[in-house]
Design a protein around this motif. Structure first.
Motif, PDB file in Angstrom:
ATOM      1  N   GLN A  66      43.506  86.583  48.761  1.00 57.44           N
ATOM      2  CA  GLN A  66      43.287  87.493  47.641  1.00 57.44           C
ATOM      3  C   GLN A  66      43.254  86.723  46.327  1.00 57.44           C
ATOM      4  O   GLN A  66      42.438  87.005  45.442  1.00 57.44           O
ATOM      5  N   ALA A  67      44.144  85.752  46.188  1.00 58.29           N
ATOM      6  CA  ALA A  67      44.160  84.935  44.971  1.00 58.29           C
ATOM      7  C   ALA A  67      42.859  84.151  44.826  1.00 58.29           C
ATOM      8  O   ALA A  67      42.331  84.011  43.720  1.00 58.29           O
ATOM      9  N   PHE A  68      42.326  83.657  45.937  1.00 59.13           N
ATOM     10  CA  PHE A  68      41.075  82.901  45.878  1.00 59.13           C
ATOM     11  C   PHE A  68      39.888  83.800  45.524  1.00 59.13           C
ATOM     12  O   PHE A  68      38.981  83.388  44.811  1.00 59.13           O
ATOM     13  N   PHE A  69      39.890  85.021  46.043  1.00 59.41           N
ATOM     14  CA  PHE A  69      38.818  85.966  45.705  1.00 59.41           C
ATOM     15  C   PHE A  69      38.916  86.412  44.251  1.00 59.41           C
ATOM     16  O   PHE A  69      37.917  86.761  43.624  1.00 59.41           O
ATOM     17  N   GLY A  70      40.142  86.416  43.726  1.00 61.51           N
ATOM     18  CA  GLY A  70      40.402  86.947  42.388  1.00 61.51           C
ATOM     19  C   GLY A  70      41.112  88.280  42.517  1.00 61.51           C
ATOM     20  O   GLY A  70      40.658  89.158  43.245  1.00 61.51           O
ATOM     21  N   MET A  71      42.230  88.414  41.812  1.00 65.29           N
ATOM     22  CA  MET A  71      43.042  89.615  41.942  1.00 65.29           C
ATOM     23  C   MET A  71      42.283  90.874  41.527  1.00 65.29           C
ATOM     24  O   MET A  71      42.616  91.978  41.931  1.00 65.29           O
ATOM     25  N   GLU A  72      41.230  90.709  40.726  1.00 66.14           N
ATOM     26  CA  GLU A  72      40.477  91.864  40.264  1.00 66.14           C
ATOM     27  C   GLU A  72      39.460  92.361  41.280  1.00 66.14           C
ATOM     28  O   GLU A  72      38.873  93.441  41.104  1.00 66.14           O
ATOM     29  N   HIS A  73      39.245  91.596  42.364  1.00 64.34           N
ATOM     30  CA  HIS A  73      38.248  91.967  43.362  1.00 64.34           C
ATOM     31  C   HIS A  73      38.913  92.591  44.587  1.00 64.34           C
ATOM     32  O   HIS A  73      39.911  92.078  45.091  1.00 64.34           O
ATOM     33  N   ASP A  74      38.308  93.653  45.071  1.00 65.51           N
ATOM     34  CA  ASP A  74      38.873  94.406  46.193  1.00 65.51           C
ATOM     35  C   ASP A  74      38.091  94.088  47.469  1.00 65.51           C
ATOM     36  O   ASP A  74      37.362  94.915  47.998  1.00 65.51           O
ATOM     37  N   TYR A  75      38.260  92.862  47.970  1.00 61.86           N
ATOM     38  CA  TYR A  75      37.500  92.412  49.127  1.00 61.86           C
ATOM     39  C   TYR A  75      38.310  92.399  50.417  1.00 61.86           C
ATOM     40  O   TYR A  75      37.807  91.991  51.456  1.00 61.86           O
ATOM     41  N   ILE A  76      39.574  92.809  50.357  1.00 60.17           N
ATOM     42  CA  ILE A  76      40.441  92.773  51.535  1.00 60.17           C
ATOM     43  C   ILE A  76      41.024  94.159  51.788  1.00 60.17           C
ATOM     44  O   ILE A  76      41.550  94.796  50.863  1.00 60.17           O
ATOM     45  N   THR A  77      40.931  94.628  53.026  1.00 61.06           N
ATOM     46  CA  THR A  77      41.652  95.822  53.464  1.00 61.06           C
ATOM     47  C   THR A  77      42.827  95.372  54.311  1.00 61.06           C
ATOM     48  O   THR A  77      42.673  94.574  55.242  1.00 61.06           O
ATOM     49  N   ARG A  78      44.012  95.876  54.001  1.00 62.20           N
ATOM     50  CA  ARG A  78      45.230  95.539  54.747  1.00 62.20           C
ATOM     51  C   ARG A  78      45.895  96.856  55.144  1.00 62.20           C
ATOM     52  O   ARG A  78      46.324  97.619  54.288  1.00 62.20           O
ATOM     53  N   THR A  79      45.994  97.109  56.423  1.00 65.55           N
ATOM     54  CA  THR A  79      46.529  98.396  56.863  1.00 65.55           C
ATOM     55  C   THR A  79      47.149  98.284  58.245  1.00 65.55           C
ATOM     56  O   THR A  79      46.748  97.450  59.053  1.00 65.55           O
ATOM     57  N   SER A  80      48.145  99.116  58.497  1.00 67.37           N
ATOM     58  CA  SER A  80      48.704  99.263  59.838  1.00 67.37           C
ATOM     59  C   SER A  80      48.204 100.550  60.483  1.00 67.37           C
ATOM     60  O   SER A  80      48.560 100.854  61.624  1.00 67.37           O
ATOM     61  N   LYS A  81      47.385 101.307  59.752  1.00 67.34           N
ATOM     62  CA  LYS A  81      46.836 102.566  60.264  1.00 67.34           C
ATOM     63  C   LYS A  81      45.393 102.330  60.688  1.00 67.34           C
ATOM     64  O   LYS A  81      44.476 102.346  59.864  1.00 67.34           O
ATOM     65  N   GLN A  82      45.190 102.119  61.984  1.00 65.77           N
ATOM     66  CA  GLN A  82      43.865 101.754  62.455  1.00 65.77           C
ATOM     67  C   GLN A  82      42.850 102.875  62.275  1.00 65.77           C
ATOM     68  O   GLN A  82      41.642 102.615  62.230  1.00 65.77           O
ATOM     69  N   ASP A  83      43.304 104.110  62.123  1.00 68.90           N
ATOM     70  CA  ASP A  83      42.377 105.213  61.885  1.00 68.90           C
ATOM     71  C   ASP A  83      41.631 105.049  60.557  1.00 68.90           C
ATOM     72  O   ASP A  83      40.537 105.599  60.380  1.00 68.90           O
ATOM     73  N   GLN A  84      42.215 104.313  59.611  1.00 63.41           N
ATOM     74  CA  GLN A  84      41.532 104.078  58.345  1.00 63.41           C
ATOM     75  C   GLN A  84      40.282 103.227  58.525  1.00 63.41           C
ATOM     76  O   GLN A  84      39.385 103.234  57.685  1.00 63.41           O
ATOM     77  N   VAL A  85      40.244 102.498  59.635  1.00 69.21           N
ATOM     78  CA  VAL A  85      39.099 101.633  59.931  1.00 69.21           C
ATOM     79  C   VAL A  85      38.219 102.238  61.016  1.00 69.21           C
ATOM     80  O   VAL A  85      36.986 102.198  60.924  1.00 69.21           O
ATOM     81  N   PHE A  86      38.845 102.837  62.037  1.00 70.40           N
ATOM     82  CA  PHE A  86      38.099 103.319  63.194  1.00 70.40           C
ATOM     83  C   PHE A  86      38.064 104.845  63.313  1.00 70.40           C
ATOM     84  O   PHE A  86      37.516 105.375  64.265  1.00 70.40           O
TER      85      PHE A  86
END
Length: 299
Positions: free
Chosen positions: A58-78
């Motif tokens: 996230q730091a490499f992408f830049g904190m202002e960019h939302d390029y990562i999804t982090r979740t334990s709820k797989q329904d949010q993805v599938f």
């Protein structure tokens, strides 16, 4: 270098795996438009740095960019609504359970290699996007959360080292990279840039992740986890008198279709992934369930 040391411990303190992972991560940064078509699985005790790796990214992408999804709820993805996939370079499934892993295995694997994804946001019409998402599957369980079949080429598995678990001094050095702390507050931007530049300087010109992915002990163990459940079930059937060959008078019957149907039903009830046909046949032979010498009379 702190970043390399973190990666080294995340891949189980193996130099070859560490170099492969560094090139894999460098590829994401250097060619974000190229999906490498793999699922990276990290399993190990909580507090060993699995989330910290994503803090770095996230730091490499830049904190202002939302390029990562982090979740334990797989329904949010599938699930029905999956806006969590929109414009993502990394999708991190946290603390995945074995039940989720087996239930969504085919969806996870399909997503890893899909050229395009269908995004369904609430109150909007579905639309398609190019799939840039690199999948990271994180588990605090010592057993495999994602089934690995014998011919599986889409998964690279690693068991994390616990050397730094509970080491406050070590993890304190990574604090500037946590999501709730701005990197510039405690970590000079020049240091962030130095690690980023180091990754951008890595030579990935001949790196094809799938072709050289490490065959780790964690990968072999995940395959064993997959096969052991089926093997144990078949072995129990043999001990109770089942054989997949039978005869009545002069007629010989192949009962493999029957036992396969029973096995599929058992796997489904327990949310286990059913092995490939080739692997199931191999397990039939290994347990003696498909040995003509074990033929029994049914007449």
């Amino acid at each position: 270098m702190l970043f390399r040391d973190l990666v080294y411990h995340l891949v189980g303190k193996d130099d070859d795996s560490c170099q492969w992972m560094i090139l894999y991560l460098a590829h994401i940064l250097q060619k974000p438009w190229v999906n490498q078509g793999l699922i990276i699985t990290f399993r190990g005790l909580e507090g060993c740095g699995k989330d910290v790796l994503m803090d770095f990214m996230q730091a490499f992408f830049g904190m202002e960019h939302d390029y990562i999804t982090r979740t334990s709820k797989q329904d949010q993805v599938f699930g029905q609504f999956n806006s969590a996939l929109k414009h993502k370079l990394i999708v991190q499934l946290n603390e995945a359970t074995a039940a989720d892993g087996f239930k969504n295995a085919s969806l996870v694997k399909d997503l890893s290699t899909a050229k395009k994804i269908t995004v369904n946001e609430k109150h909007k019409q579905e639309y398609k996007l190019k799939n840039f998402a690199h999948l990271f599957y994180m588990s605090n369980s010592i057993s495999s959360s994602l089934p690995v079949e014998m011919a599986e080429r889409r998964i690279a598995s690693f068991e994390t080292s616990s050397d730094h678990k509970g080491d406050g001094a070590y993890w304190g050095r990574t604090a500037p990279f946590t999501q709730d702390v701005e990197p510039t507050l405690n970590w000079p931007q020049s240091d962030v840039d130095a690690v980023y530049s180091w990754l951008m300087d890595q030579d990935i010109s001949s790196f094809i992740a799938k072709d050289c992915r490490p065959k780790t002990k964690a990968y072999a163990d995940a395959q064993a986890d997959q096969c052991d459940k089926t093997y144990e079930w078949l072995a129990d059937k043999v001990q109770s008198g089942f054989a997949s060959w039978a005869k009545e008078g002069d007629f010989v019957f192949n009962m493999k279709t029957q036992i396969k149907a029973e096995a599929k039903s058992w796997h489904a009830r327990n949310e286990y992934k059913f092995p490939t046909g080739q692997m199931f046949d191999k397990l039939l032979r290994e347990t003696g369930a498909h040995d003509p010498a074990a033929m029994k009379d049914i007449g």
